[in-house]
Design a protein around this motif. Sequence first.
Motif, short mmCIF file in Angstrom:
data_model
loop_
_atom_site.label_atom_id
_atom_site.label_comp_id
_atom_site.label_asym_id
_atom_site.label_seq_id
_atom_site.Cartn_x
_atom_site.Cartn_y
_atom_site.Cartn_z
N UNK A 1 0.81 -1.22 0.00
CA UNK A 1 0.00 0.00 0.00
C UNK A 1 0.83 1.26 0.00
N UNK A 2 2.08 1.13 -0.42
CA UNK A 2 3.00 2.28 -0.43
C UNK A 2 2.97 2.95 -1.80
N UNK A 3 2.64 4.23 -1.81
CA UNK A 3 2.54 4.96 -3.09
C UNK A 3 2.65 6.45 -2.84
N UNK A 4 2.81 7.18 -3.91
CA UNK A 4 2.72 8.64 -3.89
C UNK A 4 1.97 9.08 -5.13
N UNK A 5 1.88 10.37 -5.34
CA UNK A 5 1.09 10.85 -6.48
C UNK A 5 1.68 10.41 -7.81
N UNK A 6 3.01 10.26 -7.85
CA UNK A 6 3.64 9.75 -9.07
C UNK A 6 3.12 8.36 -9.41
N UNK A 7 2.95 7.52 -8.36
CA UNK A 7 2.45 6.16 -8.56
C UNK A 7 1.08 6.19 -9.23
N UNK A 8 0.22 7.03 -8.68
CA UNK A 8 -1.15 7.15 -9.20
C UNK A 8 -1.14 7.65 -10.64
N UNK A 9 -0.28 8.62 -10.90
CA UNK A 9 -0.23 9.23 -12.22
C UNK A 9 0.31 8.25 -13.26
N UNK A 10 1.35 7.49 -12.90
CA UNK A 10 1.91 6.52 -13.84
C UNK A 10 0.86 5.47 -14.20
N UNK A 11 0.16 4.95 -13.19
CA UNK A 11 -0.91 3.97 -13.46
C UNK A 11 -1.98 4.58 -14.34
N UNK A 12 -2.35 5.81 -14.06
CA UNK A 12 -3.37 6.52 -14.86
C UNK A 12 -2.92 6.65 -16.30
N UNK A 13 -1.64 7.00 -16.50
CA UNK A 13 -1.11 7.16 -17.85
C UNK A 13 -1.11 5.84 -18.63
N UNK A 14 -1.09 4.73 -17.89
CA UNK A 14 -1.15 3.40 -18.51
C UNK A 14 -2.59 2.90 -18.62
N UNK A 15 -3.54 3.81 -18.38
CA UNK A 15 -4.97 3.50 -18.43
C UNK A 15 -5.34 2.47 -17.36
N UNK A 16 -4.76 2.64 -16.17
CA UNK A 16 -5.03 1.75 -15.04
C UNK A 16 -5.46 2.57 -13.82
N UNK A 17 -6.23 1.95 -12.95
CA UNK A 17 -6.64 2.59 -11.70
C UNK A 17 -5.89 1.94 -10.53
N UNK A 18 -5.54 2.74 -9.54
CA UNK A 18 -4.79 2.26 -8.38
C UNK A 18 -5.75 1.81 -7.28
N UNK A 19 -5.63 0.55 -6.89
CA UNK A 19 -6.53 -0.06 -5.92
C UNK A 19 -5.84 -0.25 -4.57
N UNK A 20 -6.47 0.25 -3.52
CA UNK A 20 -6.02 0.01 -2.14
C UNK A 20 -7.04 -0.92 -1.48
N UNK A 21 -7.43 -0.71 -0.25
CA UNK A 21 -8.38 -1.59 0.40
C UNK A 21 -9.16 -0.85 1.48
N UNK A 22 -10.28 -1.43 1.86
CA UNK A 22 -11.12 -0.88 2.92
C UNK A 22 -10.85 -1.61 4.23
N UNK A 23 -10.75 -2.94 4.13
CA UNK A 23 -10.56 -3.80 5.32
C UNK A 23 -9.34 -4.69 5.08
N UNK A 24 -8.45 -4.76 6.09
CA UNK A 24 -7.22 -5.54 5.96
C UNK A 24 -7.26 -6.76 6.88
N UNK A 25 -7.00 -7.94 6.32
CA UNK A 25 -6.94 -9.14 7.17
C UNK A 25 -5.69 -9.14 8.05
N UNK A 26 -4.66 -8.41 7.62
CA UNK A 26 -3.34 -8.41 8.29
C UNK A 26 -2.89 -9.85 8.49
N UNK A 27 -3.16 -10.69 7.51
CA UNK A 27 -2.86 -12.13 7.62
C UNK A 27 -1.37 -12.43 7.72
N UNK A 28 -0.53 -11.52 7.22
CA UNK A 28 0.91 -11.74 7.24
C UNK A 28 1.48 -11.74 8.66
#
Length: 313
Positions: free
Chosen positions: A222-249
């Motif tokens: 879940x580590x990102x910055x605005x550059x991350x979002x913009x690069x994905x956007x430029x590749x016609x992709x959306x950046x997905x995070x989460x609402x609820x975390x199992x923290x299974x690790x």
Amino acid sequence: MKHLLIGCALALTIGGHATMAQSSDTIYGLSASKVNKDELYKEIELFSEQNKEEAIDARVDSVWKAIPGYNGMEVNIQSSYKKMKANGKFDKSKIVFNQISPNIHLKDLPPEPIYRGNPEKPMVSLLINVAWGNEYIPTILQTLKDHRVKATFFFDGSWVKKNPKLAMMIDKEGHEIGNHAYSHPDLQQRSKADTLEEIKKTNDIIEATLGKKTKWFAPPSGSFNQNTIQVAHDLDMKTILWTVDTVDWRKPETSEMVSRVVSKVENGSMVLMHPTKPVAEGLKTMITEIKAKELRIGTVSDLMSEKRVENKE
């Protein structure tokens, strides 16, 4: 002859009256039918006014960032009337609904991360990030299959390169495939060029292995910055995070993990997990209890879709 003419005249007159009377009955019959239809039509119109739901536009929320829109709903009066006119009685089961599209869609929003679906949509998505944990994948796939659930698996590119058969097994089960970068980097610390290479390299290997293009990107940890979002956007992709975390690790107790996750799940939630032992052990209960809350479980694409979910499971 005179009597014959009078008789004929009387016969014609009587016949004329009979014809007029029959014609009058037909006219009144049609008129009555027309009145019934009008009343039925008005009843459907009233039902329509009372049951219309406006479409919800996609928006950027101050907390949850990009949130997809959700279709509204209205009665198709003409089609509903057509289905009921045979007996002229209002029947709610024969009402025909049309979905109303929002004016603003997810694609219209500026580049922003997505943490959840629309809060009015009774659906949840399971996000399974895969960079390790191969031994638990078959169990997880079997559980998903048994419960007829499709998840979105986000693949680490280097993992796909090492495990093409497992990647193909997941894809063959009909699950959605997303991008999880190539080498599990901390993208918050990476340049725009590095981020582009990480995402594009993974896209390329997924396409080469599975013949599919990805449109959803999940940044590692879940580590990102605005550059991350913009690069994905430029590749016609959306950046997905989460609402609820199992923290299974962190290797929590399975029952505790399931209870905590299910208690937080609601309309539009996206649940993050990995192919770990707690998930393999608790996925069946998690799915069962989420469905018990009258929530559908679908892929990220299903959740991001504006299509309404009316028949809850």
